[in-house]
Enzyme design. Structure first.
Site, PDB file in Angstrom:
ATOM      1  N   SER A  39     -10.048 -13.151   7.996  1.00 55.13           N
ATOM      2  CA  SER A  39     -10.397 -13.793   6.726  1.00 55.13           C
ATOM      3  C   SER A  39     -11.874 -14.169   6.781  1.00 55.13           C
ATOM      4  O   SER A  39     -12.470 -14.232   7.869  1.00 55.13           O
ATOM      5  CB  SER A  39      -9.548 -15.047   6.516  1.00 55.13           C
ATOM      6  OG  SER A  39      -9.927 -16.037   7.461  1.00 55.13           O
ATOM      7  N   ASP A  41      -9.832  -9.464   5.434  1.00 54.55           N
ATOM      8  CA  ASP A  41      -8.669  -9.937   4.671  1.00 54.55           C
ATOM      9  C   ASP A  41      -9.155 -10.755   3.469  1.00 54.55           C
ATOM     10  O   ASP A  41      -9.946 -11.692   3.638  1.00 54.55           O
ATOM     11  CB  ASP A  41      -7.820 -10.807   5.622  1.00 54.55           C
ATOM     12  CG  ASP A  41      -6.437 -11.100   5.079  1.00 54.55           C
ATOM     13  OD1 ASP A  41      -5.977 -10.372   4.181  1.00 54.55           O
ATOM     14  OD2 ASP A  41      -5.806 -12.051   5.580  1.00 54.55           O
ATOM     15  N   HIS A  42      -8.700 -10.417   2.277  1.00 56.92           N
ATOM     16  CA  HIS A  42      -9.068 -11.141   1.047  1.00 56.92           C
ATOM     17  C   HIS A  42     -10.584 -11.324   0.901  1.00 56.92           C
ATOM     18  O   HIS A  42     -11.083 -12.449   0.751  1.00 56.92           O
ATOM     19  CB  HIS A  42      -8.381 -12.519   0.992  1.00 56.92           C
ATOM     20  CG  HIS A  42      -6.898 -12.412   0.856  1.00 56.92           C
ATOM     21  ND1 HIS A  42      -6.276 -12.082  -0.324  1.00 56.92           N
ATOM     22  CD2 HIS A  42      -5.911 -12.569   1.776  1.00 56.92           C
ATOM     23  CE1 HIS A  42      -4.958 -12.042  -0.136  1.00 56.92           C
ATOM     24  NE2 HIS A  42      -4.713 -12.326   1.138  1.00 56.92           N
ATOM     25  N   HIS A  96       1.803 -16.773   0.637  1.00 55.11           N
ATOM     26  CA  HIS A  96       1.152 -17.054   1.922  1.00 55.11           C
ATOM     27  C   HIS A  96       1.689 -18.379   2.466  1.00 55.11           C
ATOM     28  O   HIS A  96       1.970 -19.294   1.703  1.00 55.11           O
ATOM     29  CB  HIS A  96      -0.366 -17.210   1.739  1.00 55.11           C
ATOM     30  CG  HIS A  96      -1.070 -15.911   1.472  1.00 55.11           C
ATOM     31  ND1 HIS A  96      -1.851 -15.700   0.368  1.00 55.11           N
ATOM     32  CD2 HIS A  96      -1.124 -14.760   2.185  1.00 55.11           C
ATOM     33  CE1 HIS A  96      -2.357 -14.477   0.413  1.00 55.11           C
ATOM     34  NE2 HIS A  96      -1.929 -13.883   1.501  1.00 55.11           N
ATOM     35  N   HIS A 100       1.745  -8.994   1.706  1.00 59.24           N
ATOM     36  CA  HIS A 100       1.077 -10.195   2.236  1.00 59.24           C
ATOM     37  C   HIS A 100       2.134 -11.277   2.447  1.00 59.24           C
ATOM     38  O   HIS A 100       3.274 -11.141   2.013  1.00 59.24           O
ATOM     39  CB  HIS A 100       0.016 -10.677   1.233  1.00 59.24           C
ATOM     40  CG  HIS A 100      -1.257  -9.896   1.312  1.00 59.24           C
ATOM     41  ND1 HIS A 100      -2.425 -10.419   1.817  1.00 59.24           N
ATOM     42  CD2 HIS A 100      -1.532  -8.609   0.976  1.00 59.24           C
ATOM     43  CE1 HIS A 100      -3.367  -9.498   1.772  1.00 59.24           C
ATOM     44  NE2 HIS A 100      -2.850  -8.385   1.259  1.00 59.24           N
ATOM     45  N   GLY A 101       1.733 -12.362   3.096  1.00 58.20           N
ATOM     46  CA  GLY A 101       2.675 -13.474   3.294  1.00 58.20           C
ATOM     47  C   GLY A 101       3.864 -13.059   4.133  1.00 58.20           C
ATOM     48  O   GLY A 101       4.995 -13.491   3.891  1.00 58.20           O
ATOM     49  N   ASN A 157       0.110 -14.093   9.524  1.00 59.68           N
ATOM     50  CA  ASN A 157      -0.847 -15.061  10.041  1.00 59.68           C
ATOM     51  C   ASN A 157      -0.147 -16.353  10.451  1.00 59.68           C
ATOM     52  O   ASN A 157      -0.207 -16.772  11.607  1.00 59.68           O
ATOM     53  CB  ASN A 157      -1.926 -15.349   8.982  1.00 59.68           C
ATOM     54  CG  ASN A 157      -2.962 -16.336   9.474  1.00 59.68           C
ATOM     55  OD1 ASN A 157      -3.238 -16.399  10.669  1.00 59.68           O
ATOM     56  ND2 ASN A 157      -3.515 -17.135   8.582  1.00 59.68           N
TER      57      ASN A 157
END
Ligand code: 13P
Length: 286
Positions: free
Chosen positions: A50, A85-86, A178, A208-209, A232
């Site tokens: 991130s 990421d993002h 998330h 995701h998440g 994560n």
């Protein structure tokens, strides 16, 4: 090349019906634990970073150089992608310049037309340098100021438009969140996932998440086109718990030795990555 773009490993995963784990890294110990586990499992792997984690590690270049050097010094033979990421508009450009092999540009907070325009620009930049790129449609829920939102569902038509721009893989909200899932979470919307899958030309889809989703739901999502699962929170929790147990057992009384203090967390992440690789089905797929 020491690092590879994530495209080929994800296309193969989607074709063969498994997913590659994207594990977020925050420091040297996490990076080493994930690389070692992937090598032991003979699984391809994606290291997710991130912008906050990159800043913590002093910048994209530090991360890229550390990961490349570590892949070499640990003699890692499985395919490794280093993935932003993002990414923000500026952050994505910076990661491309710094030597990442893959990026996610997350323009989901912009109005859709603006997301499309900015995504186009990022796709051109990434592809010019041979990197793979992920973009997002329909924001993914999560905890904000202590309030947990329900996961948003992406509009399949918007997903189709995004896929047609030439992205390599697509993140789309299908009820995923998330962080921790609330007790009353409705679960993933497989109906939405199926529709998205049908109109996006077979490109790998990204979940995701990935922390805390029941195994059966993850595996069903993989059967419907998900080829990358992001994890994560579960690694963070495993690291924190192992460290807490080590300290509470009185192991730090002889002073602070980071190599000892961080070792239980390192082992916990390694075990977590092995577990996820088996759930995602990527063992021996390198
Ligand atoms: P979790 O923290 O819920 O595992 O999500 C990770 C993620 O999606 C990173 O992009």
């Amino acid at each position: 090349m020491v690092l590879v773009p994530a495209k080929d490993m994800l296309v193969k995963a989607r074709k063969e019906g498994y997913a590659v784990g994207h594990f977020n890294i925050n420091n040297l110990e996490w990076t080493k634990a994930i690389l070692e586990a992937a090598e032991e499992a003979k699984s391809p792997v994606i290291l997710g970073v991130s912008e906050g984690a990159a800043k913590y590690m002093t910048g994209f270049k530090t991360v890229a150089d550390m990961v490349k050097a570590m892949v070499e010094s640990l003699n890692i033979t499985v395919p490794v992608a280093l993935h932003l990421d993002h990414g923000s508009y500026e952050g994505t450009k910076a990661a491309i310049e710094a030597g990442f092999s893959s990026v996610m540009f997350d323009g989901s907070h912009y109005p859709f037309e603006e997301n499309i325009e900015k995504s186009k620009e990022m796709i051109a930049l990434a592809h010019e340098k041979g990197l793979s790129i992920e973009c997002e449609v329909g924001s993914i829920g999560g905890e904000e100021d202590g309030v947990i939102g329900t996961g948003e569902l992406a509009d399949p038509k918007e997903c189709q438009t995004m896929a047609e721009l030439g992205i390599d893989f697509l993140a789309a909200g299908i009820g995923n969140i998330h962080g921790k899932y609330p007790e009353n979470w409705a679960g993933l919307s497989f109906e939405t996932l199926e529709e998205i899958s049908k109109v996006t030309g077979g490109i790998p889809l990204v979940l995701h998440g990935g922390s805390g989703i029941p195994t059966e739901q993850i595996q069903k999502a993989i059967s419907l086109g998900v080829a990358k699962v992001n994890v994560n929170t579960e690694c963070q929790l495993a690291f924190a718990q192992a460290t807490r147990e080590y300290i509470e057992a009185g192991n730090d009384v002889k002073g602070f030795d980071p190599r000892k203090l961080l070792n239980p967390g390192f082992n916990a992440i390694k075990a977590m990555v092995h577990t996820k690789i088996d759930i995602f089905g990527s063992r021996n797929k390198a």
